[in-house]
Motif scaffolding. Structure first.
Motif, PDB file in Angstrom:
ATOM      1  N   UNK A   1      -9.678  30.936 -21.712  1.00 13.40           N
ATOM      2  CA  UNK A   1      -9.046  30.090 -20.717  1.00 13.40           C
ATOM      3  C   UNK A   1      -7.397  29.745 -20.848  1.00 13.40           C
ATOM      4  N   UNK A   2      -7.202  29.715 -22.111  1.00 11.25           N
ATOM      5  CA  UNK A   2      -5.796  29.577 -22.439  1.00 11.25           C
ATOM      6  C   UNK A   2      -5.051  30.729 -22.273  1.00 11.25           C
ATOM      7  N   UNK A   3      -5.739  31.865 -22.684  1.00 11.28           N
ATOM      8  CA  UNK A   3      -4.917  33.285 -22.726  1.00 11.28           C
ATOM      9  C   UNK A   3      -4.776  33.529 -21.346  1.00 11.28           C
ATOM     10  N   UNK A   4      -5.799  33.152 -20.387  1.00 13.05           N
ATOM     11  CA  UNK A   4      -5.610  33.636 -19.136  1.00 13.05           C
ATOM     12  C   UNK A   4      -4.580  32.783 -18.379  1.00 13.05           C
ATOM     13  N   UNK A   5      -4.544  31.455 -18.739  1.00  9.77           N
ATOM     14  CA  UNK A   5      -3.230  30.634 -18.150  1.00  9.77           C
ATOM     15  C   UNK A   5      -2.150  30.906 -18.655  1.00  9.77           C
ATOM     16  N   UNK A   6      -1.924  31.487 -19.999  1.00  9.64           N
ATOM     17  CA  UNK A   6      -0.496  32.002 -20.317  1.00  9.64           C
ATOM     18  C   UNK A   6      -0.328  33.198 -19.591  1.00  9.64           C
ATOM     19  N   UNK A   7      -1.309  34.070 -19.207  1.00 12.63           N
ATOM     20  CA  UNK A   7      -0.571  35.327 -18.781  1.00 12.63           C
ATOM     21  C   UNK A   7      -0.146  35.093 -17.317  1.00 12.63           C
ATOM     22  N   UNK A   8      -1.131  34.152 -16.826  1.00 10.43           N
ATOM     23  CA  UNK A   8      -0.658  33.747 -15.256  1.00 10.43           C
ATOM     24  C   UNK A   8       0.582  33.180 -14.986  1.00 10.43           C
ATOM     25  N   UNK A   9       1.072  32.662 -16.182  1.00 13.95           N
ATOM     26  CA  UNK A   9       2.390  31.874 -16.046  1.00 13.95           C
ATOM     27  C   UNK A   9       3.616  32.832 -15.730  1.00 13.95           C
ATOM     28  N   UNK A  10       3.323  34.235 -16.102  1.00 15.61           N
ATOM     29  CA  UNK A  10       4.793  35.203 -15.689  1.00 15.61           C
ATOM     30  C   UNK A  10       4.039  35.900 -14.424  1.00 15.61           C
ATOM     31  N   UNK A  11       3.226  35.582 -13.786  1.00 17.32           N
ATOM     32  CA  UNK A  11       2.669  36.149 -12.562  1.00 17.32           C
ATOM     33  C   UNK A  11       3.105  35.526 -11.210  1.00 17.32           C
ATOM     34  N   UNK A  12       2.265  35.748 -10.142  1.00 18.40           N
ATOM     35  CA  UNK A  12       2.606  35.273  -8.721  1.00 18.40           C
ATOM     36  C   UNK A  12       2.584  33.977  -8.931  1.00 18.40           C
ATOM     37  N   UNK A  13       2.897  33.323  -7.696  1.00 17.64           N
ATOM     38  CA  UNK A  13       2.970  31.787  -7.458  1.00 17.64           C
ATOM     39  C   UNK A  13       1.388  31.294  -7.391  1.00 17.64           C
ATOM     40  N   UNK A  14       0.493  32.096  -6.647  1.00 19.67           N
ATOM     41  CA  UNK A  14      -0.864  31.715  -6.639  1.00 19.67           C
ATOM     42  C   UNK A  14      -1.444  31.767  -7.950  1.00 19.67           C
ATOM     43  N   UNK A  15      -1.162  32.511  -8.883  1.00 16.51           N
ATOM     44  CA  UNK A  15      -1.904  32.752 -10.258  1.00 16.51           C
ATOM     45  C   UNK A  15      -1.106  31.693 -11.183  1.00 16.51           C
ATOM     46  N   UNK A  16       0.084  31.180 -10.934  1.00 18.32           N
ATOM     47  CA  UNK A  16       0.687  29.921 -11.732  1.00 18.32           C
ATOM     48  C   UNK A  16       0.103  28.904 -11.168  1.00 18.32           C
ATOM     49  N   UNK A  17      -0.403  28.527  -9.921  1.00 20.88           N
ATOM     50  CA  UNK A  17      -0.773  27.225  -9.407  1.00 20.88           C
ATOM     51  C   UNK A  17      -2.342  27.301  -9.981  1.00 20.88           C
ATOM     52  N   UNK A  18      -2.948  28.489 -10.096  1.00 22.44           N
ATOM     53  CA  UNK A  18      -4.419  28.459 -10.615  1.00 22.44           C
ATOM     54  C   UNK A  18      -4.415  28.026 -11.925  1.00 22.44           C
ATOM     55  N   UNK A  19      -3.425  28.512 -12.941  1.00 19.53           N
ATOM     56  CA  UNK A  19      -3.310  28.332 -14.294  1.00 19.53           C
ATOM     57  C   UNK A  19      -2.986  26.500 -14.339  1.00 19.53           C
ATOM     58  N   UNK A  20      -2.040  26.052 -13.606  1.00 17.57           N
ATOM     59  CA  UNK A  20      -1.771  24.730 -13.645  1.00 17.57           C
ATOM     60  C   UNK A  20      -3.010  23.876 -13.347  1.00 17.57           C
ATOM     61  N   UNK A  21      -3.578  24.345 -12.459  1.00 18.06           N
ATOM     62  CA  UNK A  21      -5.091  23.475 -12.178  1.00 18.06           C
ATOM     63  C   UNK A  21      -5.936  23.528 -13.258  1.00 18.06           C
ATOM     64  N   UNK A  22      -6.008  24.498 -13.896  1.00 14.30           N
ATOM     65  CA  UNK A  22      -6.876  24.936 -14.966  1.00 14.30           C
ATOM     66  C   UNK A  22      -6.705  23.902 -16.169  1.00 14.30           C
ATOM     67  N   UNK A  23      -5.328  23.919 -16.390  1.00 14.62           N
ATOM     68  CA  UNK A  23      -4.842  23.222 -17.551  1.00 14.62           C
ATOM     69  C   UNK A  23      -4.957  21.776 -17.472  1.00 14.62           C
ATOM     70  N   UNK A  24      -4.751  21.061 -16.196  1.00 19.34           N
ATOM     71  CA  UNK A  24      -4.898  19.726 -15.805  1.00 19.34           C
ATOM     72  C   UNK A  24      -6.446  19.392 -16.119  1.00 19.34           C
ATOM     73  N   UNK A  25      -7.258  20.279 -15.772  1.00 18.86           N
ATOM     74  CA  UNK A  25      -8.607  20.078 -16.023  1.00 18.86           C
ATOM     75  C   UNK A  25      -9.210  20.256 -17.445  1.00 18.86           C
ATOM     76  N   UNK A  26      -8.678  21.103 -18.186  1.00 17.47           N
ATOM     77  CA  UNK A  26      -9.506  21.610 -19.348  1.00 17.47           C
ATOM     78  C   UNK A  26      -8.576  21.519 -20.545  1.00 17.47           C
ATOM     79  N   UNK A  27      -7.327  21.933 -20.422  1.00 15.53           N
ATOM     80  CA  UNK A  27      -6.367  22.415 -21.604  1.00 15.53           C
ATOM     81  C   UNK A  27      -5.554  21.115 -22.052  1.00 15.53           C
TER      82      UNK A  27
END
Length: 309
Positions: A283-309
């Motif tokens: 999950x951490x790897x997916x979130x790090x990759x999403x940081x450099x992608x679209x706004x939708x991807x970045x928002x999904x990563x931010x939500x996941x980090x708040x919940x789990x990381x």
């Protein structure tokens, strides 16, 4: 161990030693170009692989040489391949083995694993597989999931699944144990190399990440109704599906799948279990990759980090 079983399936020991794991290029990314193998020589008497040269082509005309590979056809236009080494890999000194609790559990030293190894060495993967499963169940009952003894049996089971053509199960196991092997034995250890090359071989046989995701989706749909969403086999498969979806470029679905896998792993194994740590790392790897992608991807990563990381 015999010549065939000494290598990374389906390649023999000699062909494995003279090559490295390789995944065929995705034809959808070649933008109008193609690839084609030319030549057919140095056929191996043990695994029947042959040396072929890969070229990039345009209208079937070779325009640039990619490299030389050992190829085994798997039917139709499908194949598995390994890239030939120009120079042999350097011989590294054996590393110190990490301590295991196996010696403190004499009940684990039964004949099951030895029989499995004998059948594996004889090429009888189908009969070796259930014996490895029995041995693994005993190890996981007495030892930690990342104990060196447990990891060795997990790796052997993954190899047996690959050898019997159960590619979805093999990918799920290899994907789980590879980061554990890296942490326990080190990135350069022989067991880690076997796992990395094993998952590469399985993925190459299946096809690209989208084909891998389809295979794992079908496997998950078959397993989950009968075993339940928190069964370890289901969790392994879902984690592998999340990684395949990530590599297919579908970041939001990947993050969602990996979040579910991590949540269920915490419920089943606990927050600090080795398998839970692998789910968290994915999950951490997916979130790090999403940081450099679209706004939708970045928002999904931010939500996941708040919940789990």
């Amino acid at each position: 161990m015999n010549e065939v079983r000494g290598g990374v399936y389906p390649f023999c020991r000699s062909c494995t030693a003279s090559s490295v794991a390789w995944r065929a290029p995705d034809p959808n990314r070649l933008k109008g170009l193609g690839t084609h193998f030319y030549g057919h020589h140095d056929v191996c008497p043990h695994c029947s692989s042959s040396v072929r040269t890969l070229y990039v082509t345009f209208l079937w005309v070779p325009i640039s040489r990619v490299g030389r590979y050992r190829i085994i056809r798997t039917g139709g236009h499908s194949y598995v391949g390994r890239k030939l080494l120009q120079y042999p890999l350097p011989v590294t000194a054996p590393t110190e083995q990490p301590p295991s609790e196996f010696k403190n559990h004499p009940e684990l030293a039964d004949a099951t694993y030895e029989e499995a190894e004998a059948r594996w060495a004889a090429g009888d993967s189908a009969r070796a597989q259930p014996l490895y499963e029995t041995s693994l169940a005993a190890c996981e009952k007495a030892l930690k999931a990342d104990d060196p003894a447990t990891l060795r049996v997990r790796l052997r089971l993954a190899q047996a699944l690959l050898a019997t053509g159960d590619y979805g199960a093999a990918i799920a196991w290899f994907g789980l144990i590879t980061p554990q092997l890296v942490r326990v034995f080190g990135a350069g250890h022989e067991l880690t190399r076997i796992a990395i090359e094993g998952i590469t071989s399985a993925q190459s046989t299946v096809g690209g990440p989208q084909d891998e995701a389809k295979l794992l989706t079908a496997r998950l749909a078959k397993l989950e109704p009968s075993l339940g969403r928190t069964n370890p086999s289901v969790l392994r498969t879902r984690g592998a599906l999340g990684r395949a979806t990530l590599f297919a470029g579908q970041l939001v679905p990947s993050i969602q799948i990996l979040e579910t896998t991590l949540a269920d792993s915490i419920d089943v194994f606990g927050a600090n279990h080795p398998d839970t740590n692998v789910a968290r790392g994915s999950l951490q790897e997916a979130c790090e990759l999403a940081d450099s992608k679209s706004r939708k991807d970045r928002e999904a990563a931010a939500r996941a980090r708040r919940r789990w990381l």
